[in-house]
Enzyme design. Structure first.
Site, short mmCIF file in Angstrom:
data_model
loop_
_atom_site.label_atom_id
_atom_site.label_comp_id
_atom_site.label_asym_id
_atom_site.label_seq_id
_atom_site.Cartn_x
_atom_site.Cartn_y
_atom_site.Cartn_z
N ARG A 100 0.58 -0.90 0.05
CA ARG A 100 -0.18 -0.02 0.31
C ARG A 100 0.49 0.78 0.08
O ARG A 100 1.79 1.86 1.22
CB ARG A 100 -0.97 0.09 1.01
CG ARG A 100 -1.62 1.24 1.18
CD ARG A 100 -2.47 1.43 2.64
NE ARG A 100 -3.78 0.64 1.85
CZ ARG A 100 -5.06 0.57 2.51
NH1 ARG A 100 -5.00 1.53 3.98
NH2 ARG A 100 -5.92 0.01 2.15
N HIS A 127 -7.92 0.76 -5.80
CA HIS A 127 -7.83 -0.39 -5.25
C HIS A 127 -9.21 -1.25 -5.61
O HIS A 127 -9.96 -1.68 -4.46
CB HIS A 127 -8.60 0.56 -4.31
CG HIS A 127 -8.76 0.10 -2.38
ND1 HIS A 127 -7.27 -0.79 -2.07
CD2 HIS A 127 -9.29 0.67 -1.62
CE1 HIS A 127 -8.25 -1.26 -1.05
NE2 HIS A 127 -7.97 -0.18 -0.10
N GLN A 130 -10.61 -4.05 -1.97
CA GLN A 130 -11.98 -3.92 -2.24
C GLN A 130 -12.85 -4.11 -2.03
O GLN A 130 -13.67 -4.53 -1.90
CB GLN A 130 -11.82 -1.92 -2.11
CG GLN A 130 -12.53 -1.71 -1.40
CD GLN A 130 -12.97 -1.57 -0.13
OE1 GLN A 130 -12.20 -2.03 0.81
NE2 GLN A 130 -14.29 -2.08 0.19
N ASP A 224 -16.99 7.21 -0.43
CA ASP A 224 -15.81 7.09 0.16
C ASP A 224 -15.54 9.03 0.54
O ASP A 224 -16.44 9.35 0.51
CB ASP A 224 -15.23 6.35 -1.05
CG ASP A 224 -13.21 6.54 0.30
OD1 ASP A 224 -13.22 6.31 1.22
OD2 ASP A 224 -11.92 6.51 -1.06
N CYS A 265 -16.24 2.15 1.27
CA CYS A 265 -14.90 0.69 1.80
C CYS A 265 -14.67 0.73 3.33
O CYS A 265 -13.94 0.35 4.40
CB CYS A 265 -14.19 1.35 0.68
SG CYS A 265 -13.87 3.24 0.45
N ARG A 293 -13.82 -8.27 3.00
CA ARG A 293 -12.11 -7.47 2.72
C ARG A 293 -11.66 -9.71 3.21
O ARG A 293 -10.09 -9.67 2.56
CB ARG A 293 -11.27 -6.76 3.84
CG ARG A 293 -12.38 -6.19 3.33
CD ARG A 293 -11.92 -5.41 2.26
NE ARG A 293 -10.41 -4.96 1.30
CZ ARG A 293 -9.79 -4.25 2.17
NH1 ARG A 293 -10.02 -3.09 2.64
NH2 ARG A 293 -8.46 -4.35 1.32
N1 NVA Z 1 -10.66 6.61 -0.61
C1 NVA Z 1 -9.61 6.12 0.20
C2 NVA Z 1 -9.70 5.14 0.42
C3 NVA Z 1 -9.43 4.66 1.80
C4 NVA Z 1 -9.92 2.59 1.92
C5 NVA Z 1 -8.08 6.93 0.71
O1 NVA Z 1 -6.82 6.52 -0.35
O2 NVA Z 1 -7.80 6.88 1.43
N1 CP Z 2 -11.19 0.10 3.08
C1 CP Z 2 -9.83 0.26 3.24
O1 CP Z 2 -8.54 -0.15 2.45
O2 CP Z 2 -10.22 0.11 4.29
P1 CP Z 2 -8.03 0.84 5.71
O3 CP Z 2 -7.46 1.44 4.90
O4 CP Z 2 -8.63 0.51 6.97
O5 CP Z 2 -7.03 -0.85 5.16
#
Ligand code: NVA
Ligand code: CP
Length: 313
Positions: A100, A127, A130, A224, A265, A293
């Site tokens: 990530r 993502h 997800q 989101d 998510c 997940r």
């Molecule tokens: N759009 C959000 C998703 C978190 C799971 C981010 O990138 O922070």
């Molecule tokens: N939905 C998701 O990816 O959550 P986290 O950022 O907590 O991993």
């Protein structure tokens, strides 16, 4: 296919295989408890995570393996060691790498130099893991026949909107994404790619700027956070103002189909992108979606390590 770098890497057949295996793991979490026995999976994250980390570590444990969690600044990467050298070293010790981070190009580079499967666990652009959990939730709720159904995403044209567009296109769905015009709309290249995939799958892609048109008769209302990890704080006020009309509240929910569900998510910010009434209300499926997940990542690791994901080429 060695890696899952982007949602668009997956074919419809791959998604079907992964959803079916994930459903099996939901019934029997230890059904493949020796698949990764005495092996490790590295999880490298330069952004925070609650669900993805917990789901990944649990999935690895259920496959008999051990996770090695590496926080952003733990590696020599931060002190000038190259991505290529890092990828080669991790490949000598782990059976897969879950990553990530910010730049999609860093994930692509890791994939290029690692000999083990590399899984994108969120970038600024995408993502994919997800969306596997999301579509398991959708499949469970509505079954396989999604003809006549509309799948709406409302809010920021961010990584989640991209993944929603691409996975919807792969699944042959009618996807509507409603965002503000301009800089918070989804990336035009991703929209074009979604349209191309949809033209082969029987799906339909609409990117619009009216939340009510998006919500009307939709089977899913998805949203989101408005401020994603890494978004500049200096834009918060302007962005919050632009996104305010896209907040999912009871009024929008009441315009959706009579059997509609609310998805997110997570993490969520009640009172911003969604009202507490909706996210904590009877149509919200967020806990089931979050739990999925684990089994979807478990299925992905299981098939990717065995070389059973074919990809689109
Ligand atoms: N759009 C959000 C998703 C978190 C799971 C981010 O990138 O922070
Ligand atoms: N939905 C998701 O990816 O959550 P986290 O950022 O907590 O991993």
């Amino acid at each position: 296919m060695k890696d899952l770098l982007r949602t668009a890497d997956l074919s419809r057949a791959d998604v079907e295989l992964l959803l079916s295996t994930a459903a099996d793991f939901a019934k029997d979490p230890l059904g493949a408890h020796t698949a990764l026995a005495h092996r490790t999976v590295a999880i490298y994250m330069t952004k925070p995570s609650t669900r993805t980390r917990l789901a990944s570590e649990t999935a690895i444990a259920h496959l008999g393996g051990s996770p090695i969690f590496i926080r952003g600044d733990d590696l020599q990467l931060g002190r000038g060691e190259t991505i290529a050298d890092t990828a080669k070293i991790i490949s000598q010790f782990a059976s897969a790498l879950i990553i990530r981070t910010f730049a999609q190009s860093d994930v692509d580079e890791l994939g290029r130099f690692a000999s083990i499967p590399v899984i994108n666990a969120l970038t600024d652009e995408d993502h994919p893991t997800q969306l596997l959990a999301d579509w398991l939730t959708i499949r469970e709720t509505f079954g396989e026949d999604i003809s006549g159904r509309k799948f709406a995403y409302l809010g920021d044209g961010n990584n989640m909107s991209h993944a929603w567009l691409i996975m919807g296109a792969i699944m042959g769905a009618h996807v509507v994404v409603a965002t503000p015009e301009g800089k918070w709309a989804p990336d035009a290249a991703i929209v074009a790619q979604a349209n191309e995939i949809a033209s082969g799958s029987g799906g339909r892609i609409e990117v619009i700027h009216d939340p009510e048109i998006a919500a009307k008769d939709a089977s899913v209302l998805y949203t989101d956070v408005w401020m994603s990890m890494g978004d500049p704080e200096s834009e918060r006020v302007e962005k919050t103002k632009a996104l305010a009309p896209f907040a999912v509240d009871s009024r929008l929910m009441n315009m959706s189909a009579s059997d509609s569900i609310f998805m997110h998510c997570l993490p969520a910010h009640r009172g911003e992108e969604v009202s507490a009434e909706v996210i904590d209300g009877p149509r919200s499926v967020i806990w089931r979606e979050a739990l999925h997940r684990r089994t979807t990542i478990q299925a992905l690791l299981y098939h990717l390590v065995k070389g059973e994901i074919k990809g689109t080429v």
